[in-house]
Design a protein around this motif. Structure first.
Motif, mmCIF file in Angstrom:
data_model
loop_
_atom_site.group_PDB
_atom_site.id
_atom_site.type_symbol
_atom_site.label_atom_id
_atom_site.label_comp_id
_atom_site.label_asym_id
_atom_site.label_seq_id
_atom_site.Cartn_x
_atom_site.Cartn_y
_atom_site.Cartn_z
ATOM 1 N N ALA A 51 -8.418 -74.226 6.772
ATOM 2 C CA ALA A 51 -9.797 -74.666 6.556
ATOM 3 C C ALA A 51 -9.801 -75.973 5.781
ATOM 4 C CB ALA A 51 -10.566 -73.595 5.786
ATOM 5 N N GLY A 91 -0.223 -74.825 -3.383
ATOM 6 C CA GLY A 91 -1.230 -73.905 -2.865
ATOM 7 C C GLY A 91 -2.341 -74.561 -2.066
ATOM 8 N N THR A 95 2.453 -75.846 3.582
ATOM 9 C CA THR A 95 3.302 -75.014 4.435
ATOM 10 C C THR A 95 2.503 -74.507 5.629
ATOM 11 O OG1 THR A 95 4.362 -74.288 2.402
ATOM 12 C CG2 THR A 95 4.882 -73.059 4.402
ATOM 13 N N TYR A 230 -11.670 -66.462 4.955
ATOM 14 C CA TYR A 230 -11.055 -65.222 4.482
ATOM 15 C C TYR A 230 -12.037 -64.060 4.416
ATOM 16 C CZ TYR A 230 -6.785 -67.745 3.900
ATOM 17 O OH TYR A 230 -5.663 -68.464 4.167
HETATM 18 P P1 ADP Z 1 1.541 -75.183 -0.332
HETATM 19 O O1 ADP Z 1 2.635 -75.226 0.704
HETATM 20 O O2 ADP Z 1 0.681 -76.406 -0.334
HETATM 21 O O3 ADP Z 1 1.997 -74.822 -1.708
HETATM 22 P P2 ADP Z 1 0.697 -72.890 1.159
HETATM 23 O O4 ADP Z 1 0.579 -73.450 2.517
HETATM 24 O O5 ADP Z 1 1.948 -72.135 0.846
HETATM 25 O O6 ADP Z 1 0.515 -74.048 0.073
HETATM 26 O O7 ADP Z 1 -0.586 -72.012 0.841
HETATM 27 C C1 ADP Z 1 -0.492 -70.699 0.385
HETATM 28 C C2 ADP Z 1 -1.597 -69.862 0.991
HETATM 29 O O8 ADP Z 1 -2.864 -70.289 0.552
HETATM 30 C C3 ADP Z 1 -1.650 -69.948 2.477
HETATM 31 O O9 ADP Z 1 -0.763 -69.051 3.074
HETATM 32 C C4 ADP Z 1 -3.091 -69.587 2.759
HETATM 33 O O10 ADP Z 1 -3.276 -68.192 2.699
HETATM 34 C C5 ADP Z 1 -3.828 -70.175 1.580
HETATM 35 N N1 ADP Z 1 -4.379 -71.509 1.854
HETATM 36 C C6 ADP Z 1 -4.092 -72.652 1.187
HETATM 37 N N2 ADP Z 1 -4.793 -73.694 1.660
HETATM 38 C C7 ADP Z 1 -5.541 -73.220 2.669
HETATM 39 C C8 ADP Z 1 -6.484 -73.817 3.584
HETATM 40 N N3 ADP Z 1 -6.786 -75.105 3.526
HETATM 41 N N4 ADP Z 1 -7.047 -73.019 4.502
HETATM 42 C C9 ADP Z 1 -6.753 -71.702 4.565
HETATM 43 N N5 ADP Z 1 -5.878 -71.095 3.745
HETATM 44 C C10 ADP Z 1 -5.276 -71.824 2.800
#
Ligand code: ADP
Ligand code: ZN
Length: 477
Positions: A51, A91, A95, A230
């Motif tokens: 999102a 977060g 990823t 969510y």
């Molecule tokens: P990063 O790699 O930036 O630390 P992640 O991709 O591991 O963050 O995010 C962790 C979780 O947070 C994801 O698996 C998802 O559940 C939620 N999340 C984070 N950003 C978003 C987004 N923009 N839209 C939907 N879910 C998200």
């Protein structure tokens, strides 16, 4: 040779053999465990699972077509990036986005994390990188994801030109592998970091991670989208999405996901078949302040905490009336706080000098109230967290925003460029904090009666909300 000599010789050979093989075996084991690369086959994620972040998604969408039809691009001699660097706070979905890229393109997803390369045996890091690319190449097209790339590609510290040999070898292996695969192979390397400032420039040159996309904390609209995403996956009703988006300012996507998950757990615990606004509120308090421990009976602790929180609460209403008080509690929490005053967070607005000073005042008011009501000798360690925050704010005020009166200086740059220690900041920070302390003391002393009433109400009720608080303040001031 005598028999005993032969036996001794065999013994020595066996001994050497064991030492040699034991080492080799443990090294081999290490290689095996380190080469556990996350392989998810074809990722099933799509950009619908992400999102907000529209610009970043747009940028990656272009790559989907490139992965699917690389020849289309090479025919026109268009150079597409081999490496994409996603950077931003933890977060925020970096990823997730890399997985979605693989999912949309319908190719396998290989992932490793840079932190796994720290402190490996000599040669293992580079071996592991080669292994990763070899595996990926076998599947033809793919998305290779390297999380926390800063752990491999850290800028060499000033003066230390050599860097760590092993780190260099790993980094060089990565760069070699990246220049080794053909541009039209349909393989894309995505790396992620939350510390782009620490990356070695070699990584950012053309032909390497030359497309850099910032993934930001979600703004209000993006937060709404994440909340909706969510909530849609779970049953929910009576949730004020607009209000929740306001309350979750500065939350990352991961924090919002966690909050909604907590709310769902609360709903299950209460045998409810759907998430409601009250489950969300409870989860919000638990996430931000910690779960309240119901079983406490330390009267002295409660009295001190009540004065402390009454100080925060009053000064907050006095100086930052636009911030609503969500809840004041003197029940200890699982996070180790004796109590807390939770107010609506600041919307993303312009940071003004006045605002920072007012914030510092509110943060100091807990300790000041302890001092005024209980005596200088009886102040407690309960202000530890407040002191940390005030110190950070004061440093930003002085060294980053140049808001103190005598200097228009970013001290970090000053110290980096001139290689001098940051001692001059210290005295400015001290001066600022003691100025503010005096300001708060004046406010607390002038409103002693009101704050006393708030503290008594807290001792009596343990939890109070904004309405009762404002009634009380009106009555006594
Ligand atoms: P990063 O790699 O930036 O630390 P992640 O991709 O591991 O963050 O995010 C962790 C979780 O947070 C994801 O698996 C998802 O559940 C939620 N999340 C984070 N950003 C978003 C987004 N923009 N839209 C939907 N879910 C998200
Ligand atoms: Zn406090």
């Amino acid at each position: 040779m005598e028999t005993y000599q032969v036996i001794a010789l065999i013994g020595v050979i066996i001994f050497i053999y064991f030492i040699f093989f034991k080492n080799k075996n443990s090294a081999q084991k290490e290689i095996n465990s380190l080469s556990e690369i996350e392989y998810t086959g074809s990722s099933t994620m799509t950009f619908d699972d992400v999102a907000g972040n529209h610009e970043a998604k747009q940028s990656l969408l272009e790559l989907v077509d490139f992965i699917k039809n690389p020849q289309k691009y090479s025919k026109f001699n268009v150079r597409m990036p081999k490496g994409i660097l996603l950077y931003g706070e933890p977060g925020t979905g970096k990823t997730l986005m890399a997985k979605a890229l693989a999912g949309e393109a319908g190719v396998p997803f290989y992932a490793v994390s840079g932190s796994d390369f720290v402190q490996v045996y000599a040669g293992l890091g580079s071996g592991r990188i080669r292994n990763l690319f070899r595996k990926a190449k076998k599947s033809g097209k793919s998305v290779i994801f390297i999380d926390e790339i800063d752990a491999i590609g850290k800028k060499r510290a000033a003066g230390n030109i050599k860097g760590s040999d092993e780190g260099d070898r790993t980094l060089n292996a990565l760069l070699t592998e990246m220049s080794g695969f053909a541009e039209d192979s349909g393989t894309v390397v995505v790396a992620a970091t939350n510390r782009i400032d620490t990356l070695d420039e070699a990584l950012l040159r053309p032909g390497r991670f030359d497309r850099q996309i910032e993934i930001m904390l979600p703004d209000k609209n993006a937060r709404k989208e994440i909340i909706q995403l969510y909530l849609k996956k779970k049953k929910a009703e009576d949730v004020d999405i607009d209000e929740l988006a306001d309350l979750t300012v500065y939350f990352s996507g991961a924090m919002i996901e966690n909050l909604i998950n907590e709310a769902a757990l609360t709903a299950i615990r209460e045998n409810s078949d759907r998430i409601t606004g009250s489950h969300i509120k409870k989860a919000y308090l638990d996430v931000l302040a910690g779960v309240e421990k119901k079983d406490f009976d330390n009267e002295r602790q409660k009295t001190v905490t009540s004065y402390h929180e009454a100080g925060h609460t009053f000064v907050s209403r006095h100086l930052l009336p636009e911030n609503k008080i969500i809840r004041v509690s003197v029940i200890p929490t699982s996070k180790g706080a004796g109590g807390y005053t939770l107010s609506t967070p600041e919307a993303e607005e312009v940071i003004t000098k006045k605002k920072i000073r007012n914030h510092m005042c509110v943060l100091m008011a807990g300790r000041v109230a302890e001092e005024v009501f209980l005596g200088r000798e009886n102040i407690t360690a309960g202000a530890q967290n407040d002191i940390e925050k005030v110190t950070s704010l004061a440093i930003e005020y002085v060294a980053k925003y140049g808001m103190n009166d005598e200097a228009f200086i970013n001290y970090q740059i000053l110290s980096d460029k001139l290689r001098i220690p940051l001692t001059s900041v210290e005295s400015s920070v001290k001066k600022l904090t003691s100025e503010i302390y005096e300001e708060v003391k004046k406010i607390v002393e002038e409103n002693k009666e009101t704050i006393e009433k708030i503290a008594r109400l807290l001792i009596d009720r343990e939890v109070i909300y904004q309405d009762e608080l404002d009634d009380l303040i009106q009555k006594y001031s």
